[in-house]
Design a protein around this motif. Structure first.
Motif, PDB file in Angstrom:
ATOM      1  N   GLY A 101       0.815  -1.221   0.000  1.00 39.88           N
ATOM      2  CA  GLY A 101       0.000   0.000   0.000  1.00 39.88           C
ATOM      3  C   GLY A 101       0.840   1.260   0.000  1.00 39.88           C
ATOM      4  N   HIS A 102       0.117   2.398   0.010  1.00 42.77           N
ATOM      5  CA  HIS A 102       0.787   3.700  -0.017  1.00 42.77           C
ATOM      6  C   HIS A 102       1.509   3.994   1.293  1.00 42.77           C
ATOM      7  CE1 HIS A 102      -2.396   4.212  -3.176  1.00 42.77           C
ATOM      8  NE2 HIS A 102      -1.292   4.636  -3.825  1.00 42.77           N
TER       9      HIS A 102
ATOM     10  N   CYS B  58      -0.060   4.499   5.319  1.00 45.29           N
ATOM     11  CA  CYS B  58      -1.486   4.118   5.300  1.00 45.29           C
ATOM     12  C   CYS B  58      -1.817   3.102   6.393  1.00 45.29           C
ATOM     13  CB  CYS B  58      -1.886   3.594   3.922  1.00 45.29           C
ATOM     14  SG  CYS B  58      -1.031   2.079   3.509  1.00 45.29           S
TER      15      CYS B  58
ATOM     16  N   THR C  40      -4.956   1.530   1.430  1.00 47.65           N
ATOM     17  CA  THR C  40      -4.827   2.928   1.023  1.00 47.65           C
ATOM     18  C   THR C  40      -5.655   3.797   1.966  1.00 47.65           C
ATOM     19  OG1 THR C  40      -4.818   4.440  -0.858  1.00 47.65           O
ATOM     20  CG2 THR C  40      -6.736   2.982  -0.690  1.00 47.65           C
ATOM     21  N   ALA C  41      -5.441   5.107   1.867  1.00 44.65           N
ATOM     22  CA  ALA C  41      -6.217   6.060   2.695  1.00 44.65           C
ATOM     23  C   ALA C  41      -6.031   7.454   2.087  1.00 44.65           C
ATOM     24  CB  ALA C  41      -5.736   6.042   4.136  1.00 44.65           C
TER      25      ALA C  41
ATOM     26  N   GLU D 146      -4.933  11.223   1.487  1.00 46.97           N
ATOM     27  CA  GLU D 146      -3.601  11.811   1.722  1.00 46.97           C
ATOM     28  C   GLU D 146      -3.541  12.546   3.064  1.00 46.97           C
ATOM     29  OE1 GLU D 146      -0.954  13.727  -1.626  1.00 46.97           O
ATOM     30  OE2 GLU D 146      -1.955  15.328  -0.488  1.00 46.97           O
TER      31      GLU D 146
ATOM     32  N   ARG E 217      -3.417  10.134   6.026  1.00 46.52           N
ATOM     33  CA  ARG E 217      -2.084   9.510   6.101  1.00 46.52           C
ATOM     34  C   ARG E 217      -1.061  10.491   6.674  1.00 46.52           C
ATOM     35  NH1 ARG E 217       0.132   7.908   1.191  1.00 46.52           N
ATOM     36  NH2 ARG E 217      -1.398   8.920  -0.137  1.00 46.52           N
TER      37      ARG E 217
ATOM     38  N   ASP F  49       5.307   8.488  -2.849  1.00 47.43           N
ATOM     39  CA  ASP F  49       4.284   7.707  -3.572  1.00 47.43           C
ATOM     40  C   ASP F  49       4.490   7.826  -5.076  1.00 47.43           C
ATOM     41  OD1 ASP F  49       3.035   6.653  -1.405  1.00 47.43           O
ATOM     42  OD2 ASP F  49       1.413   8.126  -1.306  1.00 47.43           O
TER      43      ASP F  49
ATOM     44  N   ASP G  49      -9.674   0.619   1.936  1.00 49.51           N
ATOM     45  CA  ASP G  49      -9.443   2.060   2.192  1.00 49.51           C
ATOM     46  C   ASP G  49      -9.785   2.276   3.664  1.00 49.51           C
ATOM     47  OD1 ASP G  49      -9.654   4.809   2.572  1.00 49.51           O
ATOM     48  OD2 ASP G  49     -10.364   5.158   0.506  1.00 49.51           O
TER      49      ASP G  49
ATOM     50  N   SER H 280      -9.482   4.979   5.497  1.00 47.05           N
ATOM     51  CA  SER H 280      -9.617   6.391   5.911  1.00 47.05           C
ATOM     52  C   SER H 280     -10.614   6.553   7.056  1.00 47.05           C
ATOM     53  CB  SER H 280     -10.099   7.260   4.735  1.00 47.05           C
ATOM     54  OG  SER H 280      -9.253   7.098   3.638  1.00 47.05           O
TER      55      SER H 280
END
Ligand code: DC
Length: 389
Positions: free
Chosen positions: A10-11, A14, A146-147, A149, A152, A180, A201, A203
């Motif tokens: 993942g990013h 995250c 992921t999440a 920006e 994160r 990234d 995700d 988030s």
């Protein structure tokens, strides 16, 4: 229980590390932070002033790098050539350079080789950018996190402040964005989601909720694979124990042959080994038949039946007459018709009861019928006929 490899890619920032550590803890699996390995290499290059533009110099330096992990109460710690570098590799000067170093193919080659070695025994949760796509493309469970920006950025900010670092939200945001971009656009093993990876995700979910989700996925995967393994073992072809069974080769392979073979086995009082059931399946010769371990009552009944049969044969032979004798005995038929047969004698030809037959034979044929007695009988008949006339 089957051990698997779980990849978590993942990013940046995250929450991969948080999830991977907790999951490994729940499953009692090993945990590998591959980002820490690229950070350790970057720190070595910076500390030793290795010029990454000079390939030969860089490759020589790579051979002197040994990265290991130690699990402590406070979590995993990264060691570079035996020295604990866990805190220093998280500093901003490393974060600013790591994506550039991680994009170098010889660096990736060396690090990936070590990662494959670490995952050989399975039972591992490995987090990074290319675990599900390059390092373990056959990982049994792949997660891609992921999440947003901003989410994160705030998470990374809190993390670094806790570690005692003086950082700004702005610098962290810029750093994440730049990393990234480099990670996703590099030629060698770019960051991307494996097609079969589960995308999460996070988030708007808590780390606890995220862990529950991934833990459920992991347990389900482990369970399914364990069942599949058991089925595979169960369906492995067993060596055929009997070669002299009756069915043809095609029947033997297509048919549930064991049923055919088991049926006669079940009928015997004791559980007979396969060897014996094979004997039952083949056409028994009299010798083989007498060796059969049949039930005691059945055995004695069969034996007495066989005895009667053998008693019967000589009697049959004795009553057989030659054509010559037949010619001399035309009147015998008449005599027989006239003579009132005893009830036992009447029953003789039809009655299958062995005991009666046995007694009767003894009664009817007490003496051997010789030539002389036949002639005497014929004479008697002839005399009777002339008397009648
Ligand atoms: O997970 P992290 O932020 O500590 O990773 C540091 C850097 O290492 C990141 O910018 C990308 C790189 N990296 C990589 O290229 N491949 C991995 N498997 C893990 C990390």
């Amino acid at each position: 229980m089957k051990k698997i490899i779980i990849s978590i890619d993942g990013h940046s920032a995250c929450g991969k590390s948080t999830l991977a550590k907790a999951l490994a803890n729940e499953l009692n699996y090993g945990y590998i932070d591959t980002g820490a390995m690229y950070r350790a290499v970057t720190f070595y290059f910076l500390e030793n002033r290795v010029n990454i533009q000079k390939t030969a110099e860089m490759e020589k330096a790579l051979k002197r790098i040994n990265i290991t992990f130690k699990s402590t109460v406070g979590g995993n710690r990264t060691y570079l050539n035996g020295k604990d570098v866990e805190d220093v590799i998280r500093k901003m000067f490393v974060s600013k350079n790591v994506s550039h170093v991680a994009a170098i193919s010889p660096v990736r080659k060396m690090v990936v080789k070590q990662q494959i070695e670490m995952g050989k025994l399975k039972g591992i949760v490995m987090e990074g950018r290319d675990i599900g796509t390059v390092v373990f493309p056959k990982a049994e469970l792949k997660i891609f996190l992921t999440a947003d920006e901003d989410v994160r950025t705030n998470r990374r900010y809190d993390e670094l402040i806790k570690r005692g670092q003086k950082v700004s939200i702005k610098s962290i945001k810029e750093n994440l964005r730049e990393r990234d971009h480099i990670d996703s656009t590099r030629k060698d093993s770019p960051l991307r989601k494996a097609s079969e990876a589960v995308l999460i995700d996070n988030s708007n979910i808590t780390p606890k909720e995220q862990l529950a989700m991934v833990l459920a996925l992991s347990i389900e995967r482990i369970r399914t694979l364990s069942i599949a393994d058991k089925k595979l073992v169960a369906t492995k072809p067993k060596p055929e124990p009997q070669k002299n069974t009756r069915p043809t080769a095609s029947k033997r392979t297509n048919q549930p042959a064991p049923q055919n073979q088991r049926a006669p086995q079940k009928k015997t009082p004791q559980n007979q080994p396969n060897k014996k059931s094979a004997v039952q399946d083949t056409k028994p010769t009299p010798q083989k038949k007498s060796n059969q371990p049949i039930a005691k009552s059945q055995n004695s009944a069969q034996q007495s039946f066989l005895k009667i049969q053998s008693d019967e044969k000589p009697a049959e032979r004795k009553t057989k007459i030659t054509p010559k004798q037949k010619a001399k005995q035309p009147a015998k038929k008449v005599v027989q018709q006239k003579t009132k047969p005893t009830p036992a004698a009447k029953k003789k030809p039809n009655k299958p009861a062995p005991k009666v037959q046995k007694n009767e034979q003894k009664k009817v044929t007490p003496k051997p019928i010789g030539e002389t007695s036949t002639e005497a009988k014929a004479k008697k008949v002839r005399t009777k006929r002339t008397n009648k006339k």
